[in-house]
Design a protein around this motif. Structure first.
Motif, PDB file in Angstrom:
ATOM      1  N   ILE A   1       6.840  -4.254   2.573  1.00  0.00           N
ATOM      2  CA  ILE A   1       5.727  -3.376   2.210  1.00  0.00           C
ATOM      3  C   ILE A   1       4.929  -3.091   3.470  1.00  0.00           C
ATOM      4  O   ILE A   1       4.609  -3.991   4.237  1.00  0.00           O
ATOM      5  N   LYS A   2       4.665  -1.817   3.724  1.00  0.00           N
ATOM      6  CA  LYS A   2       3.967  -1.371   4.924  1.00  0.00           C
ATOM      7  C   LYS A   2       2.818  -0.472   4.512  1.00  0.00           C
ATOM      8  O   LYS A   2       2.961   0.401   3.644  1.00  0.00           O
ATOM      9  N   VAL A   3       1.658  -0.654   5.160  1.00  0.00           N
ATOM     10  CA  VAL A   3       0.451   0.099   4.815  1.00  0.00           C
ATOM     11  C   VAL A   3      -0.081   0.824   6.046  1.00  0.00           C
ATOM     12  O   VAL A   3      -0.150   0.248   7.140  1.00  0.00           O
ATOM     13  N   THR A   4      -0.447   2.065   5.871  1.00  0.00           N
ATOM     14  CA  THR A   4      -1.083   2.851   6.939  1.00  0.00           C
ATOM     15  C   THR A   4      -2.271   3.629   6.369  1.00  0.00           C
ATOM     16  O   THR A   4      -2.255   4.017   5.205  1.00  0.00           O
ATOM     17  N   PRO A   5      -3.311   3.868   7.180  1.00  0.00           N
ATOM     18  CA  PRO A   5      -3.537   3.267   8.502  1.00  0.00           C
ATOM     19  C   PRO A   5      -4.008   1.825   8.354  1.00  0.00           C
ATOM     20  O   PRO A   5      -4.371   1.406   7.251  1.00  0.00           O
ATOM     21  N   ASN A   6      -4.017   1.098   9.460  1.00  0.00           N
ATOM     22  CA  ASN A   6      -4.442  -0.301   9.373  1.00  0.00           C
ATOM     23  C   ASN A   6      -5.873  -0.523   9.849  1.00  0.00           C
ATOM     24  O   ASN A   6      -6.383  -1.632   9.766  1.00  0.00           O
ATOM     25  N   LEU A   7      -6.524   0.530  10.356  1.00  0.00           N
ATOM     26  CA  LEU A   7      -7.931   0.440  10.731  1.00  0.00           C
ATOM     27  C   LEU A   7      -8.688   1.575  10.060  1.00  0.00           C
ATOM     28  O   LEU A   7      -8.352   2.750  10.239  1.00  0.00           O
TER      29      LEU A   7
ATOM     30  N   SER B   1      -4.689  -7.316   2.468  1.00  0.00           N
ATOM     31  CA  SER B   1      -3.233  -7.277   2.540  1.00  0.00           C
ATOM     32  C   SER B   1      -2.709  -6.908   1.163  1.00  0.00           C
ATOM     33  O   SER B   1      -3.414  -7.031   0.147  1.00  0.00           O
ATOM     34  N   PHE B   2      -1.457  -6.468   1.132  1.00  0.00           N
ATOM     35  CA  PHE B   2      -0.856  -5.945  -0.091  1.00  0.00           C
ATOM     36  C   PHE B   2       0.416  -6.734  -0.364  1.00  0.00           C
ATOM     37  O   PHE B   2       1.227  -6.944   0.547  1.00  0.00           O
ATOM     38  N   ALA B   3       0.572  -7.175  -1.584  1.00  0.00           N
ATOM     39  CA  ALA B   3       1.692  -8.051  -1.920  1.00  0.00           C
ATOM     40  C   ALA B   3       2.529  -7.430  -3.033  1.00  0.00           C
ATOM     41  O   ALA B   3       1.983  -6.939  -4.031  1.00  0.00           O
ATOM     42  N   LEU B   4       3.847  -7.470  -2.859  1.00  0.00           N
ATOM     43  CA  LEU B   4       4.790  -6.952  -3.851  1.00  0.00           C
ATOM     44  C   LEU B   4       5.309  -8.112  -4.691  1.00  0.00           C
ATOM     45  O   LEU B   4       5.796  -9.108  -4.151  1.00  0.00           O
ATOM     46  N   PHE B   5       5.162  -7.986  -5.998  1.00  0.00           N
ATOM     47  CA  PHE B   5       5.582  -9.030  -6.935  1.00  0.00           C
ATOM     48  C   PHE B   5       6.660  -8.484  -7.867  1.00  0.00           C
ATOM     49  O   PHE B   5       6.608  -7.328  -8.300  1.00  0.00           O
ATOM     50  N   THR B   6       7.592  -9.323  -8.204  1.00  0.00           N
ATOM     51  CA  THR B   6       8.503  -9.057  -9.307  1.00  0.00           C
ATOM     52  C   THR B   6       8.220 -10.090 -10.387  1.00  0.00           C
ATOM     53  O   THR B   6       7.412 -10.992 -10.193  1.00  0.00           O
ATOM     54  N   GLY B   7       8.840  -9.954 -11.551  1.00  0.00           N
ATOM     55  CA  GLY B   7       8.601 -10.912 -12.627  1.00  0.00           C
ATOM     56  C   GLY B   7       7.481 -10.537 -13.577  1.00  0.00           C
ATOM     57  O   GLY B   7       7.140 -11.303 -14.476  1.00  0.00           O
ATOM     58  N   GLY B   8       6.872  -9.361 -13.370  1.00  0.00           N
ATOM     59  CA  GLY B   8       5.810  -8.938 -14.271  1.00  0.00           C
ATOM     60  C   GLY B   8       4.505  -9.662 -14.014  1.00  0.00           C
ATOM     61  O   GLY B   8       4.366 -10.438 -13.061  1.00  0.00           O
ATOM     62  N   LEU B   9       3.520  -9.421 -14.889  1.00  0.00           N
ATOM     63  CA  LEU B   9       2.195 -10.019 -14.725  1.00  0.00           C
ATOM     64  C   LEU B   9       2.151 -11.476 -15.156  1.00  0.00           C
ATOM     65  O   LEU B   9       1.341 -12.249 -14.651  1.00  0.00           O
TER      66      LEU B   9
ATOM     67  N   TRP C   1      -8.671   6.017   1.805  1.00  0.00           N
ATOM     68  CA  TRP C   1      -7.383   5.918   1.126  1.00  0.00           C
ATOM     69  C   TRP C   1      -6.326   5.423   2.109  1.00  0.00           C
ATOM     70  O   TRP C   1      -6.345   5.780   3.285  1.00  0.00           O
ATOM     71  N   VAL C   2      -5.415   4.590   1.610  1.00  0.00           N
ATOM     72  CA  VAL C   2      -4.288   4.107   2.411  1.00  0.00           C
ATOM     73  C   VAL C   2      -2.989   4.457   1.688  1.00  0.00           C
ATOM     74  O   VAL C   2      -2.974   4.661   0.464  1.00  0.00           O
ATOM     75  N   THR C   3      -1.905   4.510   2.449  1.00  0.00           N
ATOM     76  CA  THR C   3      -0.585   4.812   1.899  1.00  0.00           C
ATOM     77  C   THR C   3       0.319   3.596   2.029  1.00  0.00           C
ATOM     78  O   THR C   3       0.420   3.008   3.113  1.00  0.00           O
ATOM     79  N   LEU C   4       0.942   3.208   0.937  1.00  0.00           N
ATOM     80  CA  LEU C   4       1.871   2.082   0.910  1.00  0.00           C
ATOM     81  C   LEU C   4       3.291   2.613   0.794  1.00  0.00           C
ATOM     82  O   LEU C   4       3.554   3.525  -0.002  1.00  0.00           O
ATOM     83  N   LYS C   5       4.189   2.041   1.567  1.00  0.00           N
ATOM     84  CA  LYS C   5       5.624   2.283   1.417  1.00  0.00           C
ATOM     85  C   LYS C   5       6.291   0.930   1.267  1.00  0.00           C
ATOM     86  O   LYS C   5       6.038   0.020   2.063  1.00  0.00           O
ATOM     87  N   TYR C   6       7.139   0.786   0.255  1.00  0.00           N
ATOM     88  CA  TYR C   6       7.694  -0.528  -0.056  1.00  0.00           C
ATOM     89  C   TYR C   6       9.122  -0.398  -0.549  1.00  0.00           C
ATOM     90  O   TYR C   6       9.579   0.677  -0.989  1.00  0.00           O
TER      91      TYR C   6
ATOM     92  N   VAL D   1       7.481 -11.411  -3.320  1.00  0.00           N
ATOM     93  CA  VAL D   1       8.675 -11.117  -2.524  1.00  0.00           C
ATOM     94  C   VAL D   1       8.356 -10.463  -1.188  1.00  0.00           C
ATOM     95  O   VAL D   1       9.198 -10.487  -0.276  1.00  0.00           O
ATOM     96  N   ALA D   2       7.160  -9.868  -1.016  1.00  0.00           N
ATOM     97  CA  ALA D   2       6.826  -9.234   0.258  1.00  0.00           C
ATOM     98  C   ALA D   2       5.321  -9.145   0.430  1.00  0.00           C
ATOM     99  O   ALA D   2       4.586  -8.958  -0.552  1.00  0.00           O
ATOM    100  N   VAL D   3       4.877  -9.281   1.684  1.00  0.00           N
ATOM    101  CA  VAL D   3       3.465  -9.160   2.029  1.00  0.00           C
ATOM    102  C   VAL D   3       3.339  -8.162   3.173  1.00  0.00           C
ATOM    103  O   VAL D   3       4.141  -8.166   4.111  1.00  0.00           O
ATOM    104  N   SER D   4       2.321  -7.306   3.094  1.00  0.00           N
ATOM    105  CA  SER D   4       2.155  -6.230   4.067  1.00  0.00           C
ATOM    106  C   SER D   4       1.455  -6.697   5.330  1.00  0.00           C
ATOM    107  O   SER D   4       0.998  -7.848   5.444  1.00  0.00           O
ATOM    108  N   ASN D   5       1.312  -5.772   6.254  1.00  0.00           N
ATOM    109  CA  ASN D   5       0.426  -5.936   7.403  1.00  0.00           C
ATOM    110  C   ASN D   5      -1.021  -5.956   6.923  1.00  0.00           C
ATOM    111  O   ASN D   5      -1.337  -5.554   5.799  1.00  0.00           O
TER     112      ASN D   5
END
Length: 606
Positions: A41-47, A135-143, A57-62, A149-153
Motif C-alpha cells: 500500500i502506497k500513499v501520496t503525497p506524504n507531506l 499510516s494506512f494498513a491493508l487488512f484481510t479477514g473482514g472486520l 486529500w491523499v491517494t492510496l494505491k494498494y 497484510v500491508a502497511v503504507s509509508n
C-alpha cells in the motif's frame, strides 16, 4: 428502584433510535500480523499542509495477492500504531498486540470494483491535521477477524502541532466571546493567545488557558482502551468588553520558547447585540447531528447520513445566522476520541464565525457509576470529559453543564437532562432562576433548551412506555414553563421533527396552528433531533397536540424581527427549504397578562 427503571428504559431508547459507532465493529484485538511481500500500500503525497491547509486529500494505491470482498483499509494515527503493551483493561497477555482503533476505515473495493478479481485498487481519503503522522494498513479477514497484510509509508502535515478548529461561544456576559481551539503545544512549549480587534482597528492580544486530560480521566472502555487517542491541548481565550453588533477579526497564536510565533489563518465574527437591543436576530437550533466523512469512510451512510447535509446547509446560510445551539449528542464519538477532532474540523466553518453553543446529551455524558441520571454506556467511557473540555459553555460549573445565554431579545435557558432536573434539585433551582430573572420587556423571547424530550414527543419508544416524554420529564417542569410563560421548549434525542400546539398539562391552549397573536397561554414544544443521526420512527398514533411531524433530517431557525414578532422555520437538511413554520405576534401587555397557573390568586379583600 427508580434508577433501575431509568436504566432499562434508557437502554431500550438507545436500541430504538441509535446505531453503534462504526469503529466499534472493528475487532481490533483479534488482529493477526501477517505482513507479506505480495501485498503493498502506497500513499501520496506524504507531506501535507504546505500552504497552511488543515484538510487535504491523499491517494492510496494498494495490491493483495489473495484479495477478498471484505478486505479493508484502516487509517491510523500516530503512524506507529502497533504497541508492545496494552492498557490494563485489555485481557490480552501475549504480543503482538494491536491496541488502537483506526481513526477511520474503508473497504478496499469501495472505488475499485474489480479489486476482488485483480487484487489491485486505489482510493482517495481525506485527512485533517490531528497532531500526529498517519499510516494506512491493508487488512484481510473482514472486520471481525482482521489480518494485517500491508502497511503504507508515513504521511504527515508540515506542522502537526498547529492551532486548529476554533470554536466560538458566548461568554458569561453579553459582551464577551470565548475562543476555544486545539493544538499540539503544551504550556511548556509555547504561550497560547488570540490576536483580535475591530476590523481596520487596533489589534490586541489576549492570553489563553490550556487544558488536557489523560487516559485515566476516562471512565471506561473504549475511551480508555482501543478508542483512546491523545487529545492534545485545548486552549480558551476570553475576548471581553466587545461593542454590540460589531465585526471583529481574530487569529490564533502560539509564541514558542525560541521567540517565534505560529499563527493560524485569520477569522471573523460579529459580537452579540446588547440585551434587549432591537435588531434582527437569527438563531439555529438542532440536536443529534454527529459527524460524517466526506470521503465516504466509516460507513457513515448507515450511521449519521444527514450530518454533512445539515452542516453544509448551515454553512450556506451562515451570513443570515447569528448563533447556533447544538443541543446534545454532538459527534457520537462513543469513546473513540479521534472523532472529536473530525467533528471540530467538520463544523469549523460555522463555529469559527458564530457562537456554537452546546448542551449535554446521553452520548456525551452517560456512564454507570459516574453520577449521570441514566446509568447507560452511551458515552463509551467519556463520561462528559470530552464535551466539557472541547467546548466552552458559560456555566458556573462545566461538569454540571447547565447555563443561560442572553442574546439580544432572547433569553435561552439550557438544561442538562443527563443530571437530575426534578423539583428540589440544584438544577431545578437553576432553571427557575433562569426563567424568573429575565426582563421580558427587554427580552420578550424566552426559550428552554434540553437534550432529552422533557415535553412532548410521538416517538415510538416513548409511546411504547405510554409517556410521550422522557420518564418524569415534564412533571415538575411544566409548572415553571407556565408560570414564567416560556414561549418555546426544544429538544433533541428523538431523531425527527415534531411541533406541538401551545400546550399545558396535555391540553392545547390555542387552536391556531401558524399565526399566534396575543398570549400563547401555554408553551410550544418542538423536537428538533434530526440533525444527522439515523432517524427515529413515530408511533402510529395521532394526538390532538401534535401539529406537524417530519421523519427527515433538518434544523430550526428562529428569527426575532423585533420585540413583538418571532418566526420559527423548520428547514430540511436535504435542500434547505422551509417545510413548517409559525409566527408569534404580540405586545408586552400580552406577556404580563395572567393565564392558568401563571399568576398568584388574588382577592378584593383589603
Amino acid at each position: 428502584m427508580i434508577f433501575f427503571t431509568l436504566l432499562i428504559l434508557s437502554i431500550f431508547h438507545q436500541v430504538a433510535s441509535d446505531v453503534h459507532q462504526p469503529l466499534s465493529k472493528l475487532a481490533i484485538h483479534n488482529t493477526v500480523f501477517a505482513l507479506n511481500q505480495g501485498s503493498s500500500i502506497k500513499v501520496t503525497p506524504n507531506l501535507l499542509g504546505l500552504k497552511g491547509q488543515t484538510t487535504e486529500w491523499v491517494t492510496l494505491k494498494y495490491s493483495n495477492l489473495n484479495p477478498k470482498i471484505d478486505d479493508w483499509i484502516g487509517v491510523f494515527s500516530p503512524a506507529n500504531f502497533s504497541a508492545s503493551t496494552c492498557p490494563a483493561e485489555n485481557t490480552k497477555v501475549n504480543p503482538p498486540f494491536l491496541c488502537s482503533a483506526p481513526i477511520k476505515f474503508q473497504y478496499a473495493n469501495f472505488s475499485s470494483h474489480s479489486y476482488k478479481n485483480t487484487g489491485k485498487g486505489s482510493l482517495k481519503l481525506q485527512l485533517i491535521n490531528q497532531r500526529s503522522d498517519f499510516s494506512f494498513a491493508l487488512f484481510t479477514g473482514g472486520l471481525a477477524n482482521p489480518k494485517l497484510v500491508a502497511v503504507s509509508n508515513k504521511v504527515s502535515f508540515l506542522n502537526p502541532n498547529a492551532p486548529v478548529y476554533p470554536r466560538l461561544a458566548q461568554g458569561k456576559t453579553w459582551d464577551e466571546i470565548t475562543v476555544t481551539w486545539t493544538s499540539g503545544y503544551g504550556i511548556n512549549d509555547a504561550e497560547p493567545f488570540v490576536e483580535w480587534g475591530r476590523k481596520e482597528g487596533k489589534l490586541v492580544q489576549s492570553p489563553a488557558g490550556t487544558l488536557t486530560f489523560d487516559r485515566n480521566t476516562m471512565c471506561g472502555a473504549p475511551a480508555r482502551t482501543v478508542g483512546w487517542r491523545d487529545p492534545g491541548y485545548i486552549h480558551t481565550s476570553f475576548l471581553k468588553e466587545l461593542w454590540p453588533n460589531k465585526e471583529y477579526t481574530y487569529k490564533l497564536g502560539h509564541r514558542l520558547v525560541n521567540g517565534t510565533t505560529v499563527w493560524s489563518q485569520e477569522y471573523q465574527f460579529k459580537s452579540s447585540p446588547y440585551p434587549g437591543q432591537n435588531s434582527v436576530q437569527r438563531v439555529v437550533i438542532f440536536g443529534d447531528m454527529g459527524k460524517a466523512e466526506a470521503d465516504g469512510s466509516n460507513e457513515y451512510n448507515n450511521f449519521q447520513p444527514g450530518s454533512l447535509n445539515t452542516t453544509n446547509q448551515i454553512i450556506q446560510d451562515l451570513n443570515d445566522i447569528d448563533v447556533v445551539f447544538h443541543i446534545g449528542d454532538l459527534c457520537y464519538a462513543n469513546g473513540y476520541l479521534s472523532q472529536w477532532d473530525q467533528f471540530t474540523a467538520q463544523i469549523e466553518p460555522i463555529a469559527s464565525k458564530v457562537p456554537y453553543m452546546t448542551a449535554s446529551g446521553n452520548h456525551e455524558r452517560d456512564w454507570p457509576g459516574s453520577g449521570s441520571f441514566y446509568g447507560t454506556l452511551d458515552s463509551g467511557g467519556e463520561c462528559g470529559v470530552l464535551a466539557q473540555t472541547m467546548f466552552y459553555v458559560p456555566a458556573e460549573n462545566r461538569e454540571k453543564f447547565w447555563y443561560s445565554v442572553d442574546y439580544g431579545m432572547f433569553r435561552f435557558c439550557i438544561a442538562n437532562t443527563e443530571l437530575d432536573w426534578r423539583k428540589g434539585t440544584e438544577q431545578y433551582e437553576f432553571i427557575e432562576k433562569c426563567l424568573a430573572s429575565v426582563d421580558r420587556q427587554k427580552q420578550p423571547w424566552l426559550i428552554f433548551l434540553a437534550h432529552r424530550v422533557l415535553g412532548y414527543s410521538s416517538a415510538d419508544f416513548y409511546v411504547a412506555e405510554g409517556s410521550f416524554e422522557e420518564p418524569m420529564g415534564r412533571e415538575d417542569l411544566q409548572s415553571l414553563w407556565q408560570k414564567y410563560k416560556v414561549d418555546i421548549a426544544m429538544y433533541g434525542h428523538v431523531h425527527n421533527y415534531e411541533r406541538t400546539c401551545p400546550i399545558y398539562e396535555n391540553i392545547c391552549t390555542d387552536k391556531e396552528k401558524h399565526n399566534y397573536k396575543g398570549s400563547l397561554n401555554g408553551t410550544i414544544h418542538v423536537v428538533v433531533g434530526g440533525g444527522g443521526a439515523a432517524l427515529a420512527d413515530f408511533a402510529p398514533v395521532n394526538t390532538t397536540w401534535s401539529i406537524f411531524k417530519d421523519h427527515d433530517f433538518g434544523f430550526v431557525k428562529l428569527t426575532a424581527f423585533d420585540h413583538s414578532n418571532l418566526l420559527l422555520e423548520y428547514k430540511k437538511s436535504s435542500d434547505g427549504q422551509v417545510y413548517d413554520s409559525f409566527k408569534i405576534s404580540r405586545d408586552y401587555r400580552d406577556i404580563l397578562a395572567c393565564t392558568v397557573d401563571s399568576c398568584q390568586s388574588t382577592t378584593l379583600a383589603m
